[in-house]
Design a protein around this motif. Sequence first.
Motif, PDB file in Angstrom:
ATOM      1  N   LEU A 249       0.843  -1.197   0.000  1.00  0.00           N
ATOM      2  CA  LEU A 249       0.000   0.000   0.000  1.00  0.00           C
ATOM      3  C   LEU A 249       0.879   1.250   0.000  1.00  0.00           C
ATOM      4  CD1 LEU A 249      -3.238   0.612   2.006  1.00  0.00           C
ATOM      5  CD2 LEU A 249      -1.488   2.369   1.932  1.00  0.00           C
ATOM      6  N   ASP A 250       1.940   1.238   0.784  1.00  0.00           N
ATOM      7  CA  ASP A 250       2.868   2.372   0.799  1.00  0.00           C
ATOM      8  C   ASP A 250       3.536   2.549  -0.566  1.00  0.00           C
ATOM      9  OD1 ASP A 250       2.277   2.784   3.474  1.00  0.00           O
ATOM     10  OD2 ASP A 250       3.994   1.638   4.200  1.00  0.00           O
ATOM     11  N   ASP A 251       3.866   1.423  -1.208  1.00  0.00           N
ATOM     12  CA  ASP A 251       4.461   1.495  -2.554  1.00  0.00           C
ATOM     13  C   ASP A 251       3.468   2.099  -3.548  1.00  0.00           C
ATOM     14  OD1 ASP A 251       6.741   0.314  -1.547  1.00  0.00           O
ATOM     15  OD2 ASP A 251       6.235  -1.698  -2.281  1.00  0.00           O
ATOM     16  N   TRP A 252       2.208   1.689  -3.438  1.00  0.00           N
ATOM     17  CA  TRP A 252       1.163   2.246  -4.309  1.00  0.00           C
ATOM     18  C   TRP A 252       1.072   3.758  -4.135  1.00  0.00           C
ATOM     19  CZ3 TRP A 252      -2.990   4.716  -1.929  1.00  0.00           C
ATOM     20  CH2 TRP A 252      -3.977   5.205  -2.785  1.00  0.00           C
ATOM     21  N   TRP A 253       1.092   4.220  -2.910  1.00  0.00           N
ATOM     22  CA  TRP A 253       0.985   5.644  -2.603  1.00  0.00           C
ATOM     23  C   TRP A 253       2.121   6.416  -3.282  1.00  0.00           C
ATOM     24  CZ3 TRP A 253      -2.381   8.884  -0.139  1.00  0.00           C
ATOM     25  CH2 TRP A 253      -1.897  10.108   0.347  1.00  0.00           C
ATOM     26  N   ALA A 254       3.349   5.926  -3.108  1.00  0.00           N
ATOM     27  CA  ALA A 254       4.500   6.600  -3.709  1.00  0.00           C
ATOM     28  C   ALA A 254       4.431   6.548  -5.229  1.00  0.00           C
ATOM     29  CB  ALA A 254       5.790   5.969  -3.200  1.00  0.00           C
ATOM     30  N   ALA A 255       4.024   5.394  -5.778  1.00  0.00           N
ATOM     31  CA  ALA A 255       3.960   5.249  -7.236  1.00  0.00           C
ATOM     32  C   ALA A 255       2.938   6.183  -7.849  1.00  0.00           C
ATOM     33  CB  ALA A 255       3.628   3.801  -7.591  1.00  0.00           C
ATOM     34  N   ARG A 256       1.805   6.359  -7.203  1.00  0.00           N
ATOM     35  CA  ARG A 256       0.773   7.246  -7.750  1.00  0.00           C
ATOM     36  C   ARG A 256       1.242   8.698  -7.758  1.00  0.00           C
ATOM     37  NH1 ARG A 256      -0.939   3.371 -10.175  1.00  0.00           N
ATOM     38  NH2 ARG A 256      -3.028   2.481  -9.863  1.00  0.00           N
ATOM     39  N   PHE A 257       2.035   9.089  -6.798  1.00  0.00           N
ATOM     40  CA  PHE A 257       2.630  10.432  -6.843  1.00  0.00           C
ATOM     41  C   PHE A 257       3.619  10.529  -7.997  1.00  0.00           C
ATOM     42  CE2 PHE A 257       0.965  11.338  -2.605  1.00  0.00           C
ATOM     43  CZ  PHE A 257       0.748  12.701  -2.676  1.00  0.00           C
ATOM     44  N   ASP A 258       4.473   9.507  -8.139  1.00  0.00           N
ATOM     45  CA  ASP A 258       5.466   9.513  -9.217  1.00  0.00           C
ATOM     46  C   ASP A 258       4.804   9.575 -10.590  1.00  0.00           C
ATOM     47  OD1 ASP A 258       7.504   9.393  -7.381  1.00  0.00           O
ATOM     48  OD2 ASP A 258       7.805   7.219  -7.569  1.00  0.00           O
ATOM     49  N   GLU A 259       3.643   8.907 -10.722  1.00  0.00           N
ATOM     50  CA  GLU A 259       2.939   8.866 -12.001  1.00  0.00           C
ATOM     51  C   GLU A 259       2.099  10.106 -12.267  1.00  0.00           C
ATOM     52  OE1 GLU A 259       2.497   4.015 -11.390  1.00  0.00           O
ATOM     53  OE2 GLU A 259       0.747   5.344 -11.248  1.00  0.00           O
TER      54      GLU A 259
END
Length: 289
Positions: A249-259
């Motif tokens: 879930l934390d990875d998803w959060w960071a990835a959505r910001f990066d994207e």
Amino acid sequence: MAFEALLGRPLPADYREFLLKHNGGYPVVTLGEAQDGEEFMLGGFLQLDPDGMDEPYTMHLCTPARREADYGWGLPADALVFADDPGGNLFTLSLDDPHHTVRFIDHESDAPFETHQVLAQGFTAFLQLIRSVDSQAALDAAAQREERKMLTSGSFPVALDAQLQRAEAHLPEVREAVRRACLEVFDEKTHFALHDDPRSRHVFDVMLWLHETATGPGITRADMHEILKAWFRDARGGFGLNGYAPGFLDDWWAARFDEGALEGDVNGKGTFTPAARTALVATLRARSV
């Protein structure tokens, strides 16, 4: 023979044969049912190490006296620990008992040894408590069918249902869209749990969108872990999540910001960009058809 000499007593014939053929190991199916119907889980069978015959390493056989000296379980002199479970509990075989009683020893209990749960009379009887590959497969298939039914038609948890009621004003098909998104995860994994894969990340997106639609934009990454709890089953036979991996879930959060799908502060509050929100609603609408 050398190990029996250390024990000062012979091993039961069936257990002796098991060691000669397999010397410990891990069964394909680890679940079994005790005589009272209670389920247990086996971790693995301990092995006899000829180079460390009385060393109480994790998966090595040793004499009860040596194990007691190192760990202090309150084991009688004839209680051979022959297996363990994933939680660190023990299975013992009583060598002097003519029935060779097998007990489950709960490591969190200080109760006297003789009060711990009796699983079987003898090693072979214990093996027969472990489910066969075919019987476990049948149980798993039945459980999977039931879980899919719950995702398809089970009642939503109360907290999630409240969010869905508010979201219906923006997307009348939202309930069907949520079920479809979760069924896609289930059909890929054969259980509804969220990890690091595109379908799981889509469900994380839906969770955030529902929360924002119900309460307004702007949450932190820590908030998402609380928001997710609304998706866990709260009634027998109801719709619900089985589990998730917090790190993903934390990875998803960071990835959505990066994207560029989330805007704000990755270490503070974030929200969907208008474009990402519009695209997600379009996807949900399409998937509900």
